[in-house]
Scaffold this motif. Structure first.
Motif, PDB file in Angstrom:
ATOM      1  N   THR A  37      36.018  -3.112  -7.044  1.00 31.10           N
ATOM      2  CA  THR A  37      35.201  -1.940  -6.757  1.00 31.10           C
ATOM      3  C   THR A  37      34.850  -1.262  -8.082  1.00 31.10           C
ATOM      4  N   VAL A  38      33.589  -0.867  -8.213  1.00 35.21           N
ATOM      5  CA  VAL A  38      33.104  -0.271  -9.460  1.00 35.21           C
ATOM      6  C   VAL A  38      32.353   1.019  -9.156  1.00 35.21           C
ATOM      7  N   ALA A  39      32.511   2.011 -10.041  1.00 38.35           N
ATOM      8  CA  ALA A  39      31.751   3.262  -9.921  1.00 38.35           C
ATOM      9  C   ALA A  39      31.433   3.775 -11.321  1.00 38.35           C
ATOM     10  N   LEU A  40      30.307   4.442 -11.422  1.00 39.76           N
ATOM     11  CA  LEU A  40      29.951   5.149 -12.651  1.00 39.76           C
ATOM     12  C   LEU A  40      30.338   6.605 -12.451  1.00 39.76           C
ATOM     13  N   ILE A  41      31.240   7.093 -13.294  1.00 32.45           N
ATOM     14  CA  ILE A  41      31.776   8.445 -13.158  1.00 32.45           C
ATOM     15  C   ILE A  41      31.337   9.273 -14.351  1.00 32.45           C
ATOM     16  N   GLN A  42      30.748  10.411 -14.076  1.00 30.74           N
ATOM     17  CA  GLN A  42      30.234  11.267 -15.144  1.00 30.74           C
ATOM     18  C   GLN A  42      31.341  12.136 -15.733  1.00 30.74           C
ATOM     19  N   ARG A  43      32.293  11.471 -16.340  1.00 30.06           N
ATOM     20  CA  ARG A  43      33.408  12.096 -17.062  1.00 30.06           C
ATOM     21  C   ARG A  43      33.818  11.148 -18.180  1.00 30.06           C
ATOM     22  N   PRO A  44      34.386  11.660 -19.260  1.00 27.53           N
ATOM     23  CA  PRO A  44      34.809  10.786 -20.352  1.00 27.53           C
ATOM     24  C   PRO A  44      35.929   9.826 -19.913  1.00 27.53           C
ATOM     25  N   PRO A  45      35.977   8.632 -20.511  1.00 25.75           N
ATOM     26  CA  PRO A  45      37.012   7.660 -20.140  1.00 25.75           C
ATOM     27  C   PRO A  45      38.436   8.205 -20.240  1.00 25.75           C
ATOM     28  N   THR A  46      38.742   9.025 -21.240  1.00 23.53           N
ATOM     29  CA  THR A  46      40.113   9.544 -21.361  1.00 23.53           C
ATOM     30  C   THR A  46      40.475  10.428 -20.168  1.00 23.53           C
TER      31      THR A  46
END
Length: 181
Positions: A37-46
């Motif tokens: 499952t994949v999503a693009l999340i508008q937050r920094p990776p850390t």
């Protein structure tokens, strides 16, 4: 052939068929399932990494995670363990997760154990994007028997994929709703 002989042969054949279905598969026969499952999340990776690797947050975003205990209040490091009460595809249980890999903020993997048996692995892969993070969750598990492999193919895999899709969508929503989830 006499009726009694036919009955004995039929019962023996039935018992052999049942044994073939339920006897554990040998280790050289790998019937692995990968739920991706994949999503693009508008937050920094850390921020995403620290959130998803802190077990106390799991019940808030993953519908299969009912409760967690043990080391739950921080992002877990390699070798640390946590116990999770779960309900996956209608089956309730308890799994002990051990962190197998940690490369902050890119990758994190846990290996599960249920009653002394390997229960699969969960791997999070995070990639920085222009708008935040590409978050990928992969759950891999092995069919312990031919019966499980058939049941998995017919019913379980689709239910587990649906639960995983829901979880990652909830994670995305939660992470993007507030700067500090």
């Amino acid at each position: 052939m006499k009726t009694r002989t036919r009955l004995v042969v039929a019962v023996a054949a039935l018992l052999i068929a049942i044994a073939v279905l339920v006897v554990p598969l040998p280790p050289r026969i790998r019937l692995d399932t990968h739920i991706l499952t994949v999503a693009l999340i508008q937050r920094p990776p850390t921020a995403v990494f620290d959130y998803v690797t802190t077990p106390a947050h799991w019940p808030a975003w993953h519908p299969s995670s009912l409760a967690v205990s043990g080391a739950v209040d921080h992002s877990l490091d390699t070798g640390e363990q946590v116990t999770e009460e779960f309900s996956v595809a209608g089956r309730r249980g308890r799994v002990v997760w051990t962190v197998a890999a940690r490369e902050r903020p890119d990758k994190w993997a846990i290996a599960g154990d249920i009653d002394g048996r390997a229960a699969g692995t969960v791997t999070y892969s995070l990639t920085s994007t222009v708008n935040g993070t590409r978050f990928q969750r992969e759950f891999t598990y092995r069919a312990p028997s031919l019966w499980f492999a058939i049941l998995n193919w017919a019913v379980l895999r689709a239910r587990i994929q649906s639960e995983s899709d829901t979880a990652v969508l909830r994670l995305k929503s939660r992470m993007e709703a507030s700067p500090q989830p």
